[in-house]
Design a protein around this motif. Sequence first.
Motif, short mmCIF file in Angstrom:
data_model
loop_
_atom_site.label_atom_id
_atom_site.label_comp_id
_atom_site.label_asym_id
_atom_site.label_seq_id
_atom_site.Cartn_x
_atom_site.Cartn_y
_atom_site.Cartn_z
N ILE A 103 10.89 -23.86 54.11
CA ILE A 103 11.75 -22.99 54.92
C ILE A 103 12.81 -22.48 53.97
N THR A 104 12.89 -21.17 53.82
CA THR A 104 13.86 -20.56 52.91
C THR A 104 14.80 -19.69 53.73
N LEU A 105 16.10 -19.94 53.61
CA LEU A 105 17.11 -19.19 54.35
C LEU A 105 18.14 -18.63 53.39
N GLU A 106 18.79 -17.56 53.80
CA GLU A 106 19.80 -16.93 52.93
C GLU A 106 20.97 -17.86 52.66
N ASN A 107 21.23 -18.82 53.52
CA ASN A 107 22.20 -19.88 53.27
C ASN A 107 21.98 -20.98 54.29
N SER A 108 22.80 -22.02 54.26
CA SER A 108 22.59 -23.15 55.18
C SER A 108 23.68 -23.25 56.24
N GLU A 109 24.43 -22.19 56.45
CA GLU A 109 25.49 -22.23 57.45
C GLU A 109 24.92 -22.24 58.85
N VAL A 110 25.65 -22.84 59.80
CA VAL A 110 25.23 -22.86 61.19
C VAL A 110 25.15 -21.43 61.68
N GLY A 111 24.04 -21.10 62.35
CA GLY A 111 23.86 -19.76 62.88
C GLY A 111 22.39 -19.46 63.10
N THR A 112 22.12 -18.23 63.55
CA THR A 112 20.76 -17.78 63.81
C THR A 112 20.35 -16.77 62.75
N TYR A 113 19.18 -16.98 62.18
CA TYR A 113 18.66 -16.13 61.11
C TYR A 113 17.37 -15.46 61.56
N LYS A 114 17.19 -14.19 61.26
CA LYS A 114 15.93 -13.50 61.51
C LYS A 114 14.94 -13.93 60.45
N LEU A 115 13.78 -14.40 60.86
CA LEU A 115 12.73 -14.80 59.92
C LEU A 115 11.79 -13.64 59.66
N GLY A 116 11.28 -13.58 58.45
CA GLY A 116 10.33 -12.52 58.11
C GLY A 116 11.01 -11.17 58.12
N VAL A 117 10.42 -10.27 58.85
CA VAL A 117 10.99 -8.92 58.95
C VAL A 117 11.86 -8.77 60.18
#
Length: 176
Positions: free
Chosen positions: A69-83
């Motif tokens: 799992i790769t995320l732009e950072n590890s801060e609490v929040g919701t991230y859009k995955l893929g496109v």
Amino acid sequence: MKKLFLLFALAVTSLMFWSCDDNELTDELTGTVKFTLDGQSFHYTGAAMTNAAGKCVVATGNAQGAVTITLENSEVGTYKLGVGQSLDAVTSFISGGLNYENLTNTVVFYPFGSDNKYIIIGGTCNVTSSSSTKVKGTFSGVAVPVSEISSLGANALLSILTGSANMVGEFTAYKL
């Protein structure tokens, strides 16, 4: 010395009976990634987190496969995955305008013994807690075999836009 040995034996014995019934505690202590893909369940323990090139990477695996799992950072929040789920981004991706390897936020599953890997091309990841030593969250999205990305059609497009996830899971990982 005898009292110390008996106390130690009693403690170990009670922990053996307690831990046999509680896989959730083991998962919480070692890190885990659990998910379903097209109705099939997967469970990986020993999940680790690291920060590499400014990104948060959670990884685990065993003899059956591996998950990252790769995320732009590890801060609490919701991230859009893929496109994500915008029509323009999804159609650009399907028509070959974006390379899956350049996506910032991804979940990739590598089942060993298979020639394919699966990647969530549209979905979300919700980081529910984060500290300097641990990250925890959930994810869901439309995962497709990488070999089929160039041939995705209207059904995949509709699934991504409507959020009809075929891969849903959760993770807890500890920093290396």
